[in-house]
Design an enzyme around this catalytic site. Sequence first.
Site, mmCIF file in Angstrom:
data_model
loop_
_atom_site.group_PDB
_atom_site.id
_atom_site.type_symbol
_atom_site.label_atom_id
_atom_site.label_comp_id
_atom_site.label_asym_id
_atom_site.label_seq_id
_atom_site.Cartn_x
_atom_site.Cartn_y
_atom_site.Cartn_z
ATOM 1 N N HIS A 149 24.049 102.391 56.754
ATOM 2 C CA HIS A 149 25.431 102.185 57.234
ATOM 3 C C HIS A 149 25.414 101.497 58.608
ATOM 4 O O HIS A 149 25.725 102.110 59.632
ATOM 5 C CB HIS A 149 26.109 103.555 57.310
ATOM 6 C CG HIS A 149 27.597 103.538 57.390
ATOM 7 N ND1 HIS A 149 28.289 102.856 58.351
ATOM 8 C CD2 HIS A 149 28.527 104.141 56.621
ATOM 9 C CE1 HIS A 149 29.587 103.060 58.165
ATOM 10 N NE2 HIS A 149 29.762 103.830 57.132
ATOM 11 N N GLU A 251 27.055 97.045 55.220
ATOM 12 C CA GLU A 251 26.187 98.144 54.830
ATOM 13 C C GLU A 251 25.458 97.804 53.531
ATOM 14 O O GLU A 251 26.096 97.514 52.521
ATOM 15 C CB GLU A 251 27.038 99.405 54.644
ATOM 16 C CG GLU A 251 27.958 99.678 55.833
ATOM 17 C CD GLU A 251 29.120 100.609 55.490
ATOM 18 O OE1 GLU A 251 29.018 101.379 54.511
ATOM 19 O OE2 GLU A 251 30.146 100.560 56.201
HETATM 20 C C1 BG6 Z 1 32.197 103.429 54.764
HETATM 21 C C2 BG6 Z 1 33.126 103.824 53.631
HETATM 22 O O1 BG6 Z 1 30.923 103.210 54.245
HETATM 23 O O2 BG6 Z 1 32.133 104.492 55.707
HETATM 24 C C3 BG6 Z 1 34.490 104.173 54.212
HETATM 25 O O3 BG6 Z 1 33.254 102.771 52.698
HETATM 26 C C4 BG6 Z 1 34.377 105.229 55.286
HETATM 27 O O4 BG6 Z 1 35.348 104.611 53.158
HETATM 28 C C5 BG6 Z 1 33.366 104.763 56.335
HETATM 29 O O5 BG6 Z 1 35.636 105.449 55.877
HETATM 30 C C6 BG6 Z 1 33.131 105.764 57.458
HETATM 31 O O6 BG6 Z 1 32.819 107.014 56.952
HETATM 32 P P1 BG6 Z 1 32.629 108.249 57.910
HETATM 33 O O7 BG6 Z 1 32.387 109.436 57.018
HETATM 34 O O8 BG6 Z 1 31.419 107.943 58.766
HETATM 35 O O9 BG6 Z 1 33.874 108.380 58.747
#
Ligand code: BG6
Length: 277
Positions: A149, A251
């Site tokens: 991510h 990502e």
């Molecule tokens: C992304 C998702 O990978 O991560 C989103 O596609 C999500 O839907 C984002 O909002 C952030 O996620 P988090 O759990 O770190 O707030």
Amino acid sequence: MEMKAFDIFDETTGSKARVSLFGATVISWQTAKTEHLFLSEKAILDGTKAIRGGIPPVFPVFGKASEGPCKDLPQHGFARDHLWQLSSKNANTATLRLAPDDLSKSARDSWSYEFELLYTITVGGANLTTRLEIVNKDKKDFEFQTLLHTYFRVNDIANVHVDGLHGVSYADKITSTKLMEKAEHVKCTAETDRVYPQVSQPVHIYENDKVKVILARDGLDDIVLWNPWTGCKNMADFGPEDGYRNMICVEAGSVNKWYKLQAGHQYVAQQTLTARL
Ligand code: BG6
């Protein structure tokens, strides 16, 4: 908990990365004294919440599962919010390990397979390589999703575009629609949350029409594009308030289906980021 982190360093070029053992999250990556990753000013670094920024690894589920063995796990699974062990380290590379004994009781109770995750982070010249080895140590097969991510730091999202997604049919998670990507140069101009499956071309991130970072992948066929836009002000750990202008998440993932990993087998998911200055 005090933050446990360490640096790796490429002596020849001076490129370096800082890695938090909590969540195996690369929180900084610099080449030629330039930072390439976005880390929220309000990121919680004490091990009580997944780190908002850098490169949190996602495993064994992307998002939230409504059914199946991952249904009781939190969003994006347990890899990003547990303390990993440092397995080995040299000047410019380190391997972190996560195994069932490292999990909280609730994560262990929710997902009870025997497994080992080995995550190797290497800096060298203009490259940062992150390689996740997923080992099924169980007698049963299991299914997983995984994703790296990455929060890229940009000066101004208005001048940023991503190439390599043209012609891919993607799922728009904001509107719950499926669309064909018509743009050669994909820009974020509002809240963006999309899953592009099976992206065969290399992905390039541009700022001011110059390539900033090239993202190469192995075992990570899908690309998720995310920017919370002004909604970031409702996220307690996101700062500054207009920080969405300074980031874009591109990502690399295996997220568009469930991947079966047979008992005794392993899966390698790797990305290499190459910075251009
Ligand atoms: C992304 C998702 O990978 O991560 C989103 O596609 C999500 O839907 C984002 O909002 C952030 O996620 P988090 O759990 O770190 O707030």
